[in-house]
Design a protein around this motif. Sequence first.
Motif, PDB file in Angstrom:
ATOM      1  N   THR A 102      56.495  29.349 102.820  1.00 46.95           N
ATOM      2  CA  THR A 102      56.996  29.561 104.178  1.00 46.95           C
ATOM      3  C   THR A 102      58.311  30.333 104.160  1.00 46.95           C
ATOM      4  O   THR A 102      58.510  31.278 104.941  1.00 46.95           O
ATOM      5  N   ALA A 103      59.230  29.955 103.266  1.00 47.74           N
ATOM      6  CA  ALA A 103      60.508  30.654 103.183  1.00 47.74           C
ATOM      7  C   ALA A 103      60.313  32.118 102.779  1.00 47.74           C
ATOM      8  O   ALA A 103      60.957  33.024 103.333  1.00 47.74           O
ATOM      9  N   THR A 104      59.431  32.365 101.820  1.00 48.21           N
ATOM     10  CA  THR A 104      59.173  33.744 101.380  1.00 48.21           C
ATOM     11  C   THR A 104      58.594  34.589 102.508  1.00 48.21           C
ATOM     12  O   THR A 104      59.017  35.735 102.743  1.00 48.21           O
ATOM     13  N   GLN A 105      57.614  34.039 103.214  1.00 50.27           N
ATOM     14  CA  GLN A 105      56.963  34.785 104.291  1.00 50.27           C
ATOM     15  C   GLN A 105      57.932  35.075 105.432  1.00 50.27           C
ATOM     16  O   GLN A 105      57.966  36.193 105.970  1.00 50.27           O
ATOM     17  N   LEU A 106      58.742  34.084 105.808  1.00 48.37           N
ATOM     18  CA  LEU A 106      59.700  34.310 106.887  1.00 48.37           C
ATOM     19  C   LEU A 106      60.795  35.287 106.472  1.00 48.37           C
ATOM     20  O   LEU A 106      61.281  36.085 107.295  1.00 48.37           O
ATOM     21  N   GLY A 107      61.202  35.246 105.200  1.00 45.56           N
ATOM     22  CA  GLY A 107      62.164  36.234 104.718  1.00 45.56           C
ATOM     23  C   GLY A 107      61.619  37.648 104.805  1.00 45.56           C
ATOM     24  O   GLY A 107      62.338  38.592 105.193  1.00 45.56           O
ATOM     25  N   PHE A 108      60.346  37.818 104.453  1.00 43.86           N
ATOM     26  CA  PHE A 108      59.722  39.145 104.596  1.00 43.86           C
ATOM     27  C   PHE A 108      59.695  39.577 106.058  1.00 43.86           C
ATOM     28  O   PHE A 108      59.943  40.751 106.374  1.00 43.86           O
ATOM     29  N   ASP A 109      59.385  38.642 106.953  1.00 40.54           N
ATOM     30  CA  ASP A 109      59.333  38.996 108.375  1.00 40.54           C
ATOM     31  C   ASP A 109      60.683  39.480 108.874  1.00 40.54           C
ATOM     32  O   ASP A 109      60.759  40.420 109.681  1.00 40.54           O
ATOM     33  N   ILE A 110      61.768  38.847 108.425  1.00 40.16           N
ATOM     34  CA  ILE A 110      63.107  39.282 108.841  1.00 40.16           C
ATOM     35  C   ILE A 110      63.378  40.708 108.354  1.00 40.16           C
ATOM     36  O   ILE A 110      63.865  41.564 109.112  1.00 40.16           O
ATOM     37  N   LEU A 111      63.057  41.003 107.084  1.00 40.86           N
ATOM     38  CA  LEU A 111      63.281  42.351 106.543  1.00 40.86           C
ATOM     39  C   LEU A 111      62.422  43.387 107.254  1.00 40.86           C
ATOM     40  O   LEU A 111      62.890  44.487 107.579  1.00 40.86           O
ATOM     41  N   GLN A 112      61.153  43.058 107.494  1.00 38.57           N
ATOM     42  CA  GLN A 112      60.253  44.022 108.139  1.00 38.57           C
ATOM     43  C   GLN A 112      60.695  44.316 109.567  1.00 38.57           C
ATOM     44  O   GLN A 112      60.707  45.470 110.008  1.00 38.57           O
ATOM     45  N   LEU A 113      61.083  43.259 110.313  1.00 39.93           N
ATOM     46  CA  LEU A 113      61.510  43.464 111.684  1.00 39.93           C
ATOM     47  C   LEU A 113      62.833  44.219 111.735  1.00 39.93           C
ATOM     48  O   LEU A 113      63.032  45.100 112.595  1.00 39.93           O
ATOM     49  N   ALA A 114      63.761  43.925 110.819  1.00 36.49           N
ATOM     50  CA  ALA A 114      65.033  44.638 110.786  1.00 36.49           C
ATOM     51  C   ALA A 114      64.825  46.123 110.486  1.00 36.49           C
ATOM     52  O   ALA A 114      65.489  46.997 111.082  1.00 36.49           O
ATOM     53  N   THR A 115      63.897  46.438 109.590  1.00 36.85           N
ATOM     54  CA  THR A 115      63.604  47.848 109.278  1.00 36.85           C
ATOM     55  C   THR A 115      63.034  48.560 110.491  1.00 36.85           C
ATOM     56  O   THR A 115      63.428  49.702 110.814  1.00 36.85           O
ATOM     57  N   LEU A 116      62.122  47.891 111.196  1.00 34.73           N
ATOM     58  CA  LEU A 116      61.520  48.520 112.377  1.00 34.73           C
ATOM     59  C   LEU A 116      62.564  48.728 113.472  1.00 34.73           C
ATOM     60  O   LEU A 116      62.558  49.765 114.154  1.00 34.73           O
ATOM     61  N   CYS A 128      65.454  43.599 119.705  1.00 35.75           N
ATOM     62  CA  CYS A 128      66.217  42.986 118.613  1.00 35.75           C
ATOM     63  C   CYS A 128      66.340  41.474 118.801  1.00 35.75           C
ATOM     64  O   CYS A 128      66.668  40.745 117.856  1.00 35.75           O
ATOM     65  N   LEU A 129      66.076  40.995 120.003  1.00 34.40           N
ATOM     66  CA  LEU A 129      66.092  39.559 120.257  1.00 34.40           C
ATOM     67  C   LEU A 129      65.076  38.816 119.375  1.00 34.40           C
ATOM     68  O   LEU A 129      65.250  37.624 119.080  1.00 34.40           O
ATOM     69  N   LEU A 130      64.037  39.493 118.913  1.00 34.18           N
ATOM     70  CA  LEU A 130      62.992  38.853 118.117  1.00 34.18           C
ATOM     71  C   LEU A 130      63.503  38.380 116.752  1.00 34.18           C
ATOM     72  O   LEU A 130      62.821  37.604 116.081  1.00 34.18           O
ATOM     73  N   LEU A 131      64.692  38.834 116.328  1.00 30.79           N
ATOM     74  CA  LEU A 131      65.244  38.359 115.060  1.00 30.79           C
ATOM     75  C   LEU A 131      65.548  36.856 115.091  1.00 30.79           C
ATOM     76  O   LEU A 131      65.670  36.216 114.045  1.00 30.79           O
ATOM     77  N   VAL A 132      65.676  36.305 116.284  1.00 29.07           N
ATOM     78  CA  VAL A 132      65.960  34.876 116.398  1.00 29.07           C
ATOM     79  C   VAL A 132      64.751  34.039 115.984  1.00 29.07           C
ATOM     80  O   VAL A 132      64.902  32.931 115.456  1.00 29.07           O
ATOM     81  N   ALA A 133      63.533  34.562 116.178  1.00 24.09           N
ATOM     82  CA  ALA A 133      62.312  33.761 115.991  1.00 24.09           C
ATOM     83  C   ALA A 133      62.125  33.262 114.560  1.00 24.09           C
ATOM     84  O   ALA A 133      61.901  32.052 114.348  1.00 24.09           O
ATOM     85  N   PRO A 134      62.183  34.121 113.519  1.00 23.13           N
ATOM     86  CA  PRO A 134      61.959  33.590 112.162  1.00 23.13           C
ATOM     87  C   PRO A 134      62.974  32.529 111.744  1.00 23.13           C
ATOM     88  O   PRO A 134      62.619  31.555 111.071  1.00 23.13           O
TER      89      PRO A 134
END
Length: 500
Positions: A102-116, A128-134
């Motif tokens: 779970t931690a690995t997957q959520l960490g990837f989501d943060i990086l992917q969303l930040a890049t986008l 950018c508000l979506l960064l709060v979700a993970p």
Amino acid sequence: MSSTEAPSLSQAVKVAGHPGAMEALRERPRRGRGLSLRTLIVLRWLAVVGQTCAILTAYFALHFPLPLWECLLTIGAGVAMNLATMARARRVDGSLPNGLQTATQLGFDILQLATLLALTGGLDNPFCLLLVAPVTIAAASLPSRQALVLGVMALIALAVLFSWSLPLPWRMHEHLVLPPLYRFGMGLALATGVLFTSGYAWKVAADAEKLELALATTQDVLQREQRLAALGGLAAAAAHELGTPLATIQVVAKELLRASPPDSPVAEDAALMLQQAERCRDILKQLSAQPEEGDALYADIDLKALLEEVVEPHRGFDLDFQTAIKAPPGQPVPRVHRLPEVIHGLSTLIENAADFAHSRVRVTAIVDAGWIEIDIVDDGPGFASEILPRLGEPYVTSRPQTKARRALAAQIAAASNAPRKGRKAAPPPITAPIAPSQGGMGLGFFIARTLLERSGGKVSVGAGDGEKGQPKGARVTIRWPRQALEVADPALEPRVADGT
């Protein structure tokens, strides 16, 4: 009076089958289970679909000039990650939670969303508000350390997006330039949102986990009491079955006694067999006694006897326990159901009172036409002001060292210093404080209240009746409707209250 710990916890530990089971539950990583792979896969597919729709709509419908292929490549990384996760879920049970995954997957989501976001305007992009979700998901489902790492990742991503990002895509031949102060305010608001939302989710999840553990402990205690009641029925059945072979032994022993010379060893053995057989018969009679004979293992009991039963285990120390029944003149004292919930809950509250009392604990049953009320009052310091508003919640405790533990420690110290034969008596020990107790987990009052309310009672707390200049003490009152506790059997003839 204590608001918490009591014998309930030690009983719950025994039910669990190992003395350290409850402590092991307390020391395990908080919410270390995480989320299942299937849940993470579904969440990421939703994110991928939303991101793709937003990018294609902005490019083809709104004609915003944005780096389309770079954005699609970033979304494709999310698709590839999800496909790899699906392949892993087929090899293992994807329905089981996994904290590290779970931690690995959520960490990837943060990086992917930040890049986008960096490709589409950074903090100028309202998404950018979506960064709060993970981070919120991590706070609610992961141990504190892993959730903290993901929170720091999100804050670093916000700092990078504030420092650098491509311009916000806008209509052709127009440029939307937001003031730096606005962008700073947006970044500060997002950082505050990450901290507040994740902290709130962490607290809610922590309280839910404590409540779940406390309720499981309550169920364990109740199951133990029910097994004790079943054991009483088994003992009565065994007593009935053993009656026949015991009678045969008595007949044979009597024949041996008559056929042997009066002073012979055989006669002595036969007399001993008869004596022990009679003792066994007395024991079996006690095991198979009927409810009207007053056996505490059965389903109903006199209200006065109920008070004595829950108070008796706590006598013998430096406290005066008083029990009383108050009823209108001429009104009979009822017989009540001997419910495991009531026995255990009252015993818990009485021990808590004994732990805080200075010299006296008073247990009074008040009976009127529609209610049965039991008051437990001590002459201790009373409920602390900071504890009273939270009384009844799990893990709220201010428990002192119990009098039973202090008395036992004193006995052990006296025995260890007793003089032995041929040796001089040891010098008086140096007075030192007894080792502190292990402290309460704060579940005793919670469990007692849950059990008593399950039996139909209502628990209330307040100050005792201490005189001016004396400690006020504490009072716990349990009030039942009579039909919830009283045995409605017209064949029973309860005695009349005598005010004691």
